[in-house]
Design an enzyme around this catalytic site. Structure first.
Site, short mmCIF file in Angstrom:
data_model
loop_
_atom_site.label_atom_id
_atom_site.label_comp_id
_atom_site.label_asym_id
_atom_site.label_seq_id
_atom_site.Cartn_x
_atom_site.Cartn_y
_atom_site.Cartn_z
N ASP A 93 39.67 70.01 114.17
CA ASP A 93 39.22 70.16 112.55
C ASP A 93 38.48 71.46 112.84
O ASP A 93 37.48 71.53 113.02
CB ASP A 93 38.26 68.96 112.00
CG ASP A 93 37.88 69.34 110.90
OD1 ASP A 93 37.54 70.23 110.45
OD2 ASP A 93 38.21 68.22 109.95
N TYR A 109 33.97 78.46 108.50
CA TYR A 109 33.27 78.44 109.94
C TYR A 109 33.64 79.67 110.74
O TYR A 109 32.78 80.24 111.63
CB TYR A 109 33.80 77.55 110.87
CG TYR A 109 33.81 76.16 110.42
CD1 TYR A 109 33.26 75.50 109.55
CD2 TYR A 109 34.71 75.10 111.02
CE1 TYR A 109 32.70 74.21 109.17
CE2 TYR A 109 34.54 73.85 110.61
CZ TYR A 109 33.73 73.41 109.64
OH TYR A 109 33.63 71.92 109.03
N LYS A 113 40.20 73.76 105.91
CA LYS A 113 39.75 73.59 104.74
C LYS A 113 39.73 74.72 103.82
O LYS A 113 39.45 76.05 104.28
CB LYS A 113 38.23 73.12 104.93
CG LYS A 113 38.27 71.76 105.80
CD LYS A 113 36.76 71.31 105.75
CE LYS A 113 36.75 70.50 107.08
NZ LYS A 113 37.01 70.84 108.49
#
Length: 120
Positions: free
Chosen positions: A51, A56, A81
């Site tokens: 994930d 990030y 995401k």
């Protein structure tokens, strides 16, 4: 080393997702080197659910480890995401993540911060 048995969850469409995964948030934006090392270790230990997220700043490092792992891609469940700034253009955000990861597909694409965002 014996690979642990990780339970799988069957989703409504019949696809299966490993019930235990490794998150790639390293405590600060970036952290690519650490994210790469951690992802490599997770795959070596038997994790098959990774994930990450555009926010990030480490999708490139995570994708590189996945590509170089010698584990067939269909055996690694990859989640990333949509960043908040891309809520106005989901396709662009999605394509940017695919390019950064260097993968042909992700298994699950989520809204990272599901809130209203006015790009104006």
């Amino acid at each position: 080393m014996e690979t642990p048995q990780i339970p799988y969850i069957t989703l409504n469409d019949g696809s299966r997702m490993p019930g235990v995964g490794m998150g790639c948030w390293m405590g600060a934006v970036g952290g690519s080197e650490e994210a790469g090392r951690t992802t490599r270790l997770a795959l070596d230990l038997g994790y098959r659910h990774i994930d990450t997220a555009a926010a990030y700043g480490n999708e490139e490092a995570v994708g590189k480890v996945i590509r170089e792992s010698n584990i067939p891609r269909d055996q690694i469940y990859v989640v990333t995401k949509l960043p908040e700034a891309a809520h106005g253009n989901v396709v662009e955000g999605f394509n940017a993540s695919l390019a950064a990861l260097g993968l042909d597909y992700v298994d699950l694409y989520l809204m990272h911060w599901p809130m209203a965002h006015d790009p104006a």
